[in-house]
Scaffold this motif. Structure first.
Motif, PDB file in Angstrom:
ATOM      1  N   MET A   1      21.978  38.715 -97.744  1.00 56.38           N
ATOM      2  CA  MET A   1      22.693  39.475 -96.729  1.00 56.38           C
ATOM      3  C   MET A   1      24.182  39.639 -97.048  1.00 56.38           C
ATOM      4  O   MET A   1      24.887  40.349 -96.351  1.00 56.38           O
ATOM      5  N   SER A   2      24.666  39.013 -98.133  1.00 59.50           N
ATOM      6  CA  SER A   2      26.096  39.071 -98.436  1.00 59.50           C
ATOM      7  C   SER A   2      26.456  40.110 -99.491  1.00 59.50           C
ATOM      8  O   SER A   2      27.628  40.441 -99.642  1.00 59.50           O
ATOM      9  N   SER A   3      25.496  40.646-100.221  1.00 57.28           N
ATOM     10  CA  SER A   3      25.826  41.636-101.241  1.00 57.28           C
ATOM     11  C   SER A   3      24.774  42.737-101.276  1.00 57.28           C
ATOM     12  O   SER A   3      23.702  42.609-100.690  1.00 57.28           O
ATOM     13  N   GLY A   4      25.109  43.833-101.952  1.00 56.28           N
ATOM     14  CA  GLY A   4      24.172  44.938-102.102  1.00 56.28           C
ATOM     15  C   GLY A   4      24.230  45.975-100.996  1.00 56.28           C
ATOM     16  O   GLY A   4      23.399  46.874-100.939  1.00 56.28           O
ATOM     17  N   TRP A   5      25.218  45.873-100.110  1.00 55.27           N
ATOM     18  CA  TRP A   5      25.362  46.834 -99.020  1.00 55.27           C
ATOM     19  C   TRP A   5      26.211  48.007 -99.488  1.00 55.27           C
ATOM     20  O   TRP A   5      27.145  47.847-100.261  1.00 55.27           O
ATOM     21  N   GLU A   6      25.914  49.219 -98.982  1.00 58.02           N
ATOM     22  CA  GLU A   6      26.684  50.407 -99.321  1.00 58.02           C
ATOM     23  C   GLU A   6      26.730  51.328 -98.117  1.00 58.02           C
ATOM     24  O   GLU A   6      25.841  51.309 -97.268  1.00 58.02           O
ATOM     25  N   THR A   7      27.777  52.138 -98.058  1.00 59.70           N
ATOM     26  CA  THR A   7      27.872  53.145 -97.008  1.00 59.70           C
ATOM     27  C   THR A   7      27.076  54.364 -97.459  1.00 59.70           C
ATOM     28  O   THR A   7      27.348  54.923 -98.522  1.00 59.70           O
ATOM     29  N   PRO A   8      26.070  54.777 -96.677  1.00 55.72           N
ATOM     30  CA  PRO A   8      25.286  55.953 -97.067  1.00 55.72           C
ATOM     31  C   PRO A   8      26.154  57.209 -97.092  1.00 55.72           C
ATOM     32  O   PRO A   8      27.091  57.338 -96.305  1.00 55.72           O
ATOM     33  N   ALA A   9      25.840  58.128 -97.980  1.00 52.26           N
ATOM     34  CA  ALA A   9      26.581  59.391 -98.078  1.00 52.26           C
ATOM     35  C   ALA A   9      26.573  60.113 -96.731  1.00 52.26           C
ATOM     36  O   ALA A   9      25.538  60.216 -96.080  1.00 52.26           O
ATOM     37  N   GLY A  10      27.753  60.575 -96.306  1.00 48.23           N
ATOM     38  CA  GLY A  10      27.867  61.322 -95.064  1.00 48.23           C
ATOM     39  C   GLY A  10      28.041  60.464 -93.818  1.00 48.23           C
ATOM     40  O   GLY A  10      28.179  61.000 -92.725  1.00 48.23           O
ATOM     41  N   TYR A  11      28.039  59.147 -93.964  1.00 52.11           N
ATOM     42  CA  TYR A  11      28.195  58.250 -92.822  1.00 52.11           C
ATOM     43  C   TYR A  11      29.610  57.677 -92.817  1.00 52.11           C
ATOM     44  O   TYR A  11      30.214  57.502 -93.880  1.00 52.11           O
ATOM     45  N   PRO A  12      30.152  57.359 -91.636  1.00 51.21           N
ATOM     46  CA  PRO A  12      31.497  56.780 -91.590  1.00 51.21           C
ATOM     47  C   PRO A  12      31.502  55.342 -92.105  1.00 51.21           C
ATOM     48  O   PRO A  12      30.472  54.666 -92.120  1.00 51.21           O
ATOM     49  N   ALA A  13      32.683  54.898 -92.532  1.00 48.54           N
ATOM     50  CA  ALA A  13      32.851  53.496 -92.917  1.00 48.54           C
ATOM     51  C   ALA A  13      32.476  52.633 -91.719  1.00 48.54           C
ATOM     52  O   ALA A  13      32.713  53.009 -90.571  1.00 48.54           O
ATOM     53  N   GLY A  14      31.865  51.512 -91.962  1.00 53.99           N
ATOM     54  CA  GLY A  14      31.417  50.649 -90.873  1.00 53.99           C
ATOM     55  C   GLY A  14      29.928  50.734 -90.639  1.00 53.99           C
ATOM     56  O   GLY A  14      29.367  49.954 -89.880  1.00 53.99           O
ATOM     57  N   ILE A  15      29.279  51.723 -91.258  1.00 52.22           N
ATOM     58  CA  ILE A  15      27.822  51.800 -91.254  1.00 52.22           C
ATOM     59  C   ILE A  15      27.390  51.548 -92.689  1.00 52.22           C
ATOM     60  O   ILE A  15      27.855  52.220 -93.611  1.00 52.22           O
ATOM     61  N   GLN A  16      26.557  50.550 -92.864  1.00 50.03           N
ATOM     62  CA  GLN A  16      26.115  50.189 -94.212  1.00 50.03           C
ATOM     63  C   GLN A  16      24.606  50.079 -94.272  1.00 50.03           C
ATOM     64  O   GLN A  16      23.956  49.803 -93.268  1.00 50.03           O
ATOM     65  N   GLN A  17      24.070  50.296 -95.463  1.00 46.57           N
ATOM     66  CA  GLN A  17      22.645  50.168 -95.683  1.00 46.57           C
ATOM     67  C   GLN A  17      22.383  49.271 -96.881  1.00 46.57           C
ATOM     68  O   GLN A  17      23.233  49.117 -97.755  1.00 46.57           O
ATOM     69  N   LYS A  18      21.209  48.706 -96.886  1.00 47.80           N
ATOM     70  CA  LYS A  18      20.723  47.924 -98.017  1.00 47.80           C
ATOM     71  C   LYS A  18      19.280  48.363 -98.222  1.00 47.80           C
ATOM     72  O   LYS A  18      18.445  48.194 -97.330  1.00 47.80           O
TER      73      LYS A  18
END
Length: 92
Positions: free
Chosen positions: A15-32
């Protein structure tokens, strides 16, 4: 007859790595992305992903799925049907 099959379907998710902000989404929303093979151009495939929303962050564009996708929200509130100012909708 007993089958000796390795039970490797249970895994610990980092849960601590591998997260990214999906294209077209604002900062603060992340996906794994956990699994899947998705061809977004041809709208084929499937995937399973985790989403997390930081407090006070929301998207003003609707989630549109033209393929099979499982999404698990681990942290934050998911409000469906709100307007662009974040008003209204149903909270999950």
């Amino acid at each position: 007859m007993a089958i000796n099959k390795l039970h490797d379907e249970f895994r610990t998710v980092d849960m601590s790595s591998g997260w990214e902000t999906p294209a077209g989404y604002p900062a603060g929303i992340q996906q794994k992305i956990l699994s899947g093979a998705l061809d977004e151009v041809n709208k084929r495939g499937s995937r399973t992903r985790l989403l997390r929303f930081e407090p006070g962050v929301y998207t003003t564009e609707p989630f549109v799925h033209e393929y099979w996708e499982e999404v698990f929200l681990f942290t934050g509130d998911l409000i469906v049907g709100n307007d662009k100012q974040g008003n209204g909708g149903e909270s999950f």
